[in-house]
Design an enzyme around this catalytic site. Structure first.
Site, PDB file in Angstrom:
ATOM      1  N   ASN A   1      -2.975  -7.413   2.016  1.00 56.92           N
ATOM      2  CA  ASN A   1      -1.582  -7.945   2.687  1.00 56.92           C
ATOM      3  C   ASN A   1      -1.927  -7.560   3.769  1.00 56.92           C
ATOM      4  O   ASN A   1      -0.302  -6.886   5.016  1.00 56.92           O
ATOM      5  CB  ASN A   1      -0.616  -7.105   1.946  1.00 56.92           C
ATOM      6  CG  ASN A   1      -0.245  -7.849   0.850  1.00 56.92           C
ATOM      7  OD1 ASN A   1      -0.889  -8.796   0.061  1.00 56.92           O
ATOM      8  ND2 ASN A   1       0.216  -5.813  -0.095  1.00 56.92           N
TER       9      ASN A   1
ATOM     10  N   HIS B   1       4.285  -0.538  -9.725  1.00 59.94           N
ATOM     11  CA  HIS B   1       3.890  -1.248  -9.149  1.00 59.94           C
ATOM     12  C   HIS B   1       3.148  -1.747 -10.171  1.00 59.94           C
ATOM     13  O   HIS B   1       3.704  -3.458 -10.737  1.00 59.94           O
ATOM     14  CB  HIS B   1       2.468  -1.305  -8.463  1.00 59.94           C
ATOM     15  CG  HIS B   1       1.883  -1.733  -7.997  1.00 59.94           C
ATOM     16  ND1 HIS B   1       0.928  -2.762  -8.078  1.00 59.94           N
ATOM     17  CD2 HIS B   1       1.823  -2.638  -6.601  1.00 59.94           C
ATOM     18  CE1 HIS B   1       0.358  -3.732  -7.140  1.00 59.94           C
ATOM     19  NE2 HIS B   1       0.877  -3.431  -6.236  1.00 59.94           N
TER      20      HIS B   1
ATOM     21  N   ASP C   1      -3.700  -1.579 -14.051  1.00 60.56           N
ATOM     22  CA  ASP C   1      -2.763  -1.068 -12.072  1.00 60.56           C
ATOM     23  C   ASP C   1      -2.278   0.213 -12.460  1.00 60.56           C
ATOM     24  O   ASP C   1      -2.871   1.011 -12.762  1.00 60.56           O
ATOM     25  CB  ASP C   1      -1.367  -2.494 -12.601  1.00 60.56           C
ATOM     26  CG  ASP C   1      -0.686  -2.612 -10.911  1.00 60.56           C
ATOM     27  OD1 ASP C   1      -0.085  -1.598 -10.578  1.00 60.56           O
ATOM     28  OD2 ASP C   1      -1.007  -3.578 -10.578  1.00 60.56           O
TER      29      ASP C   1
END
Length: 439
Positions: A316, A218, A186
């Site tokens: 998303n 994040h 990440d």
């Protein structure tokens, strides 16, 4: 082999069926026959004059970011039998032609830019919004006042545990993930966060000029959901597997962006370090009918053979109920578990992508992904939403299953996870096997 695996650069005629807005680096990702890697590289040297090759073995991490950033070298991940190659624009066609003809080359695809799959909650100022993803403010603005009032769903008592942990039953599980290694690839981690200092086993940054410290926010949030402590400094418990060991790999930069090469480097490192689970809350959009990336699929298969299950965010880009795009890459690979998001009412989140494409493009399982409380840089907490937030819930449950079944193969862990999901009334294209459940 499907010839669509050998995609040309989008600026050349006959380019791959890439998603709109896809960004490319100009390099290519090459998958080699593990038993004959040098033959494939020699063929590319001879026919396409690729840049000189530097070899990297999985446990190495110190110099990889620098190698990936150099335009004068190609990087060969020997343990994965994969390479990221630099090639001059006029040689790209020769590279693709050679890859199609050479038996020791299994796939060749243009390297793409990948993004963090995050939607910021309205009570937290965003550090960045990426073109492929939109903010929660935009979601709420499209809802009527009545819908917005019920957007969070029914009330959950979160004094002791977050609603997400309650929904997946992690708060009452007898398992803690003790000793199981989870790699979270990440934007890095806040290594000084008081809740996380005890769970970080090792860190590595694959982003040139950036330490593993999380500026974007994040990665710290995802790691907290995966393995935050049973008794955090403040607020309710929010970590699924509080005694798991985390390998924090920074593959996305401080702007939330990364490349396929950086992600492959992180995967290579994680598998070599013995990760039982790799959690990737990242991705890039694809078009309806677009083939899954052969490079990630083959690497995921190799990881499974070595005992590692990979989970990734479904994406998303949806605007339900009117618009539901396909699961993004690399979650759309058959051997990677694609995770969809649920809201507090266990409804499919309005932004969560769906199983539009076959051949791996299905949603495999669903998890809490709205109003998710977890850790953020600076020692604090915030609520985010996105399939990014759902993915670490699933990674944590896999760690619980690995603790409960220490001799299970990666394929067996994956099958057990799916078999134990709680059925939901939504169609499988939205939630897969259902709501993930802790053992």
């Amino acid at each position: 082999m499907d010839r669509r695996a050998f995609g040309e650069h989008p600026n050349r005629p006959g380019g791959p069926p890439a998603g709109q807005g896809a960004e490319y680096t100009g390099r290519y990702v090459i998958l080699l026959d593990p038993s004959n890697q040098e033959s494939g590289l020699n063929a590319l040297r001879s026919a396409a004059d690729i840049a000189p090759v530097e070899r990297v073995r999985g446990a190495e991490s110190a110099n990889v970011a620098g190698l990936l950033d150099r335009p004068d070298v190609s990087v060969h991940f020997e343990n994965l039998a994969a390479a990221v190659v630099e090639v001059r624009p006029e040689q790209r066609h020769a590279l693709v032609t050679t890859a199609e003809a050479e038996n020791s080359i299994l796939a060749a695809e243009p390297e793409r830019i990948v993004y963090a799959s995050q939607i910021m909650a309205p009570d937290r100022a965003p550090t960045a919004f990426l073109p492929s993803y939109r903010s929660d403010e935009e979601v709420v603005a499209r809802l009527s006042k009545a819908e917005a009032a019920t957007f969070q769903g029914p009330a959950w008592d979160e004094q002791k545990a977050t609603w997400g942990l309650q929904a997946i039953r992690a708060n009452i599980s007898g398992m803690t993930g003790r000793g199981v290694k989870i790699a979270v690839l990440d934007t890095g981690v806040d290594t000084d966060h008081p809740d996380l200092v005890g769970c970080i086993e090792e860190t590595a940054s694959f982003v040139l000029g950036e330490s593993v410290e999380d500026v974007f926010g994040h990665g710290t949030h995802c790691i907290g959901t995966t393995a935050g402590p049973a008794k955090p400094q403040q607020g309710p418990r929010y970590g699924v597997a509080p005694e798991a060991r985390v390998l924090a790999g920074k593959v996305l930069g401080n702007n939330g962006r990364g490349t396929d090469g950086q992600i492959l480097a992180g995967m290579d490192w994680a598998v070599a370090r013995g990760a039982r689970v790799i959690s990737m809350s990242l991705g890039a959009p694809v078009q309806p009918g677009e083939l899954f990336p052969q490079t990630y699929e083959i690497v995921a298969l190799r990881a499974l053979e070595r005992g590692t299950v990979i989970v990734a965010a479904a994406g998303n880009e949806a605007d339900r109920p009117g618009f539901v795009p396909p699961v993004g890459r690399p979650a759309n690979c058959p051997s990677i578990l694609a995770v969809g998001a649920l809201d507090r009412g266990l409804r499919t989140a309005v932004f969560s992508c769906g199983g539009i494409n076959g051949q791996g493009g299905e949603v495999d399982i669903a998890a809490p992904g709205v109003d998710v409380h977890s850790s953020v840089p600076g020692g604090g907490y915030a609520r985010f939403m996105g399939t990014s937030m759902a993915t670490p819930h699933v990674a944590g449950v896999l760690a619980l299953l690995a603790q409960a079944n220490p001799d299970a193969s990666a394929a067996e862990l994956r099958a057990t996870l799916l078999a134990g999901a709680f059925p939901l009334p939504q169609p499988a294209r939205d939630v897969g096997a259902g709501l993930v459940q802790a053992p």
